[in-house]
Structures are given as C-alpha cells and as structure tokens.
Design a protein around this motif. Structure first.
Motif, PDB file in Angstrom:
ATOM      1  N   LEU A 148       0.866  -1.176   0.000  1.00  0.00           N
ATOM      2  CA  LEU A 148       0.000   0.000   0.000  1.00  0.00           C
ATOM      3  C   LEU A 148       0.898   1.220   0.000  1.00  0.00           C
ATOM      4  O   LEU A 148       1.893   1.263   0.736  1.00  0.00           O
ATOM      5  CB  LEU A 148      -0.904   0.051   1.238  1.00  0.00           C
ATOM      6  N   THR A 149       0.565   2.212  -0.811  1.00  0.00           N
ATOM      7  CA  THR A 149       1.364   3.423  -0.842  1.00  0.00           C
ATOM      8  C   THR A 149       0.558   4.585  -1.389  1.00  0.00           C
ATOM      9  O   THR A 149      -0.412   4.388  -2.123  1.00  0.00           O
ATOM     10  CB  THR A 149       2.626   3.232  -1.714  1.00  0.00           C
ATOM     11  N   SER A 150       0.970   5.792  -1.009  1.00  0.00           N
ATOM     12  CA  SER A 150       0.405   7.014  -1.581  1.00  0.00           C
ATOM     13  C   SER A 150       1.412   7.688  -2.500  1.00  0.00           C
ATOM     14  O   SER A 150       1.154   8.778  -3.008  1.00  0.00           O
ATOM     15  CB  SER A 150       0.001   7.985  -0.455  1.00  0.00           C
ATOM     16  N   ALA A 151       2.544   7.037  -2.724  1.00  0.00           N
ATOM     17  CA  ALA A 151       3.590   7.614  -3.565  1.00  0.00           C
ATOM     18  C   ALA A 151       3.163   7.609  -5.032  1.00  0.00           C
ATOM     19  O   ALA A 151       2.345   6.795  -5.460  1.00  0.00           O
ATOM     20  CB  ALA A 151       4.888   6.836  -3.394  1.00  0.00           C
ATOM     21  N   MET A 152       3.748   8.518  -5.784  1.00  0.00           N
ATOM     22  CA  MET A 152       3.464   8.627  -7.211  1.00  0.00           C
ATOM     23  C   MET A 152       4.440   7.727  -7.961  1.00  0.00           C
ATOM     24  O   MET A 152       5.511   8.152  -8.380  1.00  0.00           O
ATOM     25  CB  MET A 152       3.583  10.080  -7.653  1.00  0.00           C
ATOM     26  N   TYR A 267      -3.418  13.077  -4.896  1.00  0.00           N
ATOM     27  CA  TYR A 267      -2.735  11.863  -4.434  1.00  0.00           C
ATOM     28  C   TYR A 267      -3.701  10.687  -4.508  1.00  0.00           C
ATOM     29  O   TYR A 267      -4.849  10.789  -4.071  1.00  0.00           O
ATOM     30  CB  TYR A 267      -2.264  12.017  -2.991  1.00  0.00           C
ATOM     31  N   ASN A 268      -3.232   9.581  -5.041  1.00  0.00           N
ATOM     32  CA  ASN A 268      -3.989   8.338  -5.011  1.00  0.00           C
ATOM     33  C   ASN A 268      -3.299   7.370  -4.054  1.00  0.00           C
ATOM     34  O   ASN A 268      -2.124   7.037  -4.249  1.00  0.00           O
ATOM     35  CB  ASN A 268      -4.071   7.705  -6.397  1.00  0.00           C
ATOM     36  N   THR A 269      -4.007   6.955  -3.023  1.00  0.00           N
ATOM     37  CA  THR A 269      -3.496   5.896  -2.156  1.00  0.00           C
ATOM     38  C   THR A 269      -3.929   4.577  -2.784  1.00  0.00           C
ATOM     39  O   THR A 269      -5.117   4.365  -3.043  1.00  0.00           O
ATOM     40  CB  THR A 269      -4.050   6.040  -0.734  1.00  0.00           C
ATOM     41  N   SER A 270      -2.962   3.711  -3.055  1.00  0.00           N
ATOM     42  CA  SER A 270      -3.216   2.543  -3.895  1.00  0.00           C
ATOM     43  C   SER A 270      -2.683   1.263  -3.280  1.00  0.00           C
ATOM     44  O   SER A 270      -1.721   1.269  -2.512  1.00  0.00           O
ATOM     45  CB  SER A 270      -2.550   2.725  -5.269  1.00  0.00           C
ATOM     46  N   PHE A 271      -3.323   0.160  -3.656  1.00  0.00           N
ATOM     47  CA  PHE A 271      -2.739  -1.146  -3.438  1.00  0.00           C
ATOM     48  C   PHE A 271      -1.709  -1.379  -4.542  1.00  0.00           C
ATOM     49  O   PHE A 271      -1.894  -0.942  -5.684  1.00  0.00           O
ATOM     50  CB  PHE A 271      -3.810  -2.239  -3.499  1.00  0.00           C
TER      51      PHE A 271
END
Length: 303
Positions: A148-152, A267-271
């Motif tokens: 899981l991360t919010s990084a681009m 920002y998209n927080t993504s799996f």
C-alpha cells in the motif's frame, strides 16, 4: 516427450518474466540463471514466430501477444499446481506478505491489520514497514504479495489499484499568519519558511513546478522524507508544509492548522501488486476489508 518439457520451460520463463518484470526476478523465481531465461524466451519467440518482449535501454516490456499468451496459460499452470502440489497451489494457506511505508503503517494500516486478523481467525499476515523504493523492488521480486502506498509510482512490473483520493493541503503551526486565510495560494508562500520533501520523492518536483509557474520562491528551511516528520517540524514552529493529508491528518493533529492549497496536486493511495499476477484469495480479502472499513474523513474520498 523431451520436446514437451522444453516447451514447458519456455512457458515457465514467459510467465515468470511477465510476472516479475525483470530477467533477474524471473531467474530467481524459477531458480535458474538469467541466461537460461533469455535462451528459453528466444526459443519461444522463434517457435511462435513473433517478438514477445520489447527490449530497450536495459528494460524489457511484454508485448500484447505475450500478455495474451500468459493469460491463456493460467488454466495449464493451475492444473499443474493441483497435480504436483506446487508451492503456489497452497498460497492462500500461507501468510499474506504485506509491505507499507511508515506513514501509512503507523497512521492507518496497523489498526486495519489487527482488526482484519481478529475478524478472520486462522489467517496470518507478515507486515513489513519500508520506504517506497524498497516496497517497489520487493513487489517486483515477489518477496511481498501486496503493498500500500500514496507515492506517485511510475514503474513497469507493478500495478497500482487506487482506492482513496485526496488533494494537497497546507499545514501550518496554530497561530501562523496564514491561518487567517480560507485557502492558501502559491503566491501566499512567497518568502515563507517551507518544509519540503527530499528531491528523490515525486511530490517535490510537482510542488517546485507549481512555484515556478507562479513565479514564487518560498524559503526552504528543512527537507525530510515522511509526512510525519514534516508535520512534527511544523508543530515545532519551523514553517509550513504541503502534503497529502490522508491518512495522517484524517483524525486531526494538535497544534496544527490545515488549509486547502490551490494547486492541482492529487494523491492516489493505492494497493500495489505485481503486474500479471493474480492476487491470492487472502490478499483480495484484505484489500476488500480495507476498502469497506476505512472511515470517512474530510480530506479523502473513495476512488
């Protein structure tokens, strides 16, 4: 019979390379040398009469034909797994190997993990907390099942599944002069003490572009790598910072005032999953659990 074995090795090499995204990762997955992977792929390409991977500047990308062929191989390898009792056949009985950056871990994921395991007795999970670059390499090498991360992130071999979206905010110490404004604009930060993120992080380049377009020059007083570190420096009165508010500000933070920042930074927080690899049943269960149990907050929305 020997010819069939050779063909199976070629298919295994294709599948491993599509899954891992690198010849090193494919070789590690199959326990062979990189040259064996390259040789098997060359033989397969010769057999099917077309290129299956594009090679450029040290990178290797699967073609549409390779992805279609890999998808068609799913039933074959599922059957082989059932017959041979292969390791991946019992993947859902193994712990979910999860990797998360520090800010997400300590402000969100740890509580989710605890609640998920309480609700699913008998399931197990391994949680590693690492920087995003370690997360990406670990997913590529299949050392982790899910991140899981919010990084681009822009990296071949990993697939991002967004589930939470938020907009950049400006955080400042309570009592700061900018606290009187409802919305902070780039021009408001002219010559204002600013806590930035390190240049190796994607968000830094984006904020610098915003300032450059507005002709604004804040005074950078500190640079850091995490949202929590930036907020602690803000709370100490060192300056203001621009950051992703989810999840670190979802519950508010004492002695810090938050205002929207007028800039198109989302920002998209993504799996994070390995490209071409079907997530395990346990990974899918955890992803769904996180989606449905994340409480609403004023800074983010469901994707």
């Amino acid at each position: 019979m020997a010819e069939h074995r050779h063909r199976l090795r070629e298919m295994e090499a294709l599948r491993a390379l599509v899954t891992t995204g690198t010849t090193i990762g494919a070789a590690r997955r199959l326990g062979v040398s990189q040259s064996s992977i390259s040789r098997a792929l060359g033989q397969l390409e010769q057999r099917v009469g077309r290129s299956l991977f594009l090679r450029s500047s040290g990178k290797i990308e699967p073609t549409a034909a390779a992805l279609r062929l890999n998808e068609q191989l799913d039933p074959l390898f599922e059957t082989l797994a059932l017959i041979e009792g292969a390791e991946w056949a019992a993947a859902d009985e193994e712990p979910l190997r999860l990797i998360v950056p520090p800010t997400l871990a300590h402000n969100f994921v740890i509580k989710q993990v605890a609640a998920f395991l309480k609700q699913n007795p008998g399931k197990s999970l391994q949680l590693d907390i690492q920087a995003t670059d370690v997360l990406v390499s670990g997913i590529l090498d299949l050392r982790y099942d899910l991140g899981l991360t919010s990084a681009m992130i822009q990296r071949s071999g990993v697939t991002l599944v967004p589930w939470r979206r938020s907009q950049v905010v400006c955080a400042m110490p309570t009592g700061h002069p900018l606290e009187q404004k409802e919305i902070i604009t780039p021009s408001d930060l002219e010559d204002v003490e600013l806590i930035e993120f390190l240049r190796r992080l994607g968000t830094r380049a984006i904020t610098e572009q915003v300032f450059a377009r507005a002709g604004v020059r804040p005074r950078t007083v500190a640079e850091t790598a995490t949202n929590m570190a930036a907020l602690e420096l803000v709370r100490e009165g060192l300056g203001v910072t621009l950051l992703n508010p989810f999840p670190v500000l979802a519950g508010g933070m004492a002695d810090i005032t938050v205002r929207p920042f007028d800039a198109p930074i989302t920002y998209n927080t993504s799996f994070v999953l390995p490209t071409g690899r079907q997530p395990s049943e346990l990974a899918q269960q955890f992803m769904e659990y996180v989606k449905v149990t994340t409480p609403p907050d004023e800074y983010s929305e469901t994707v």
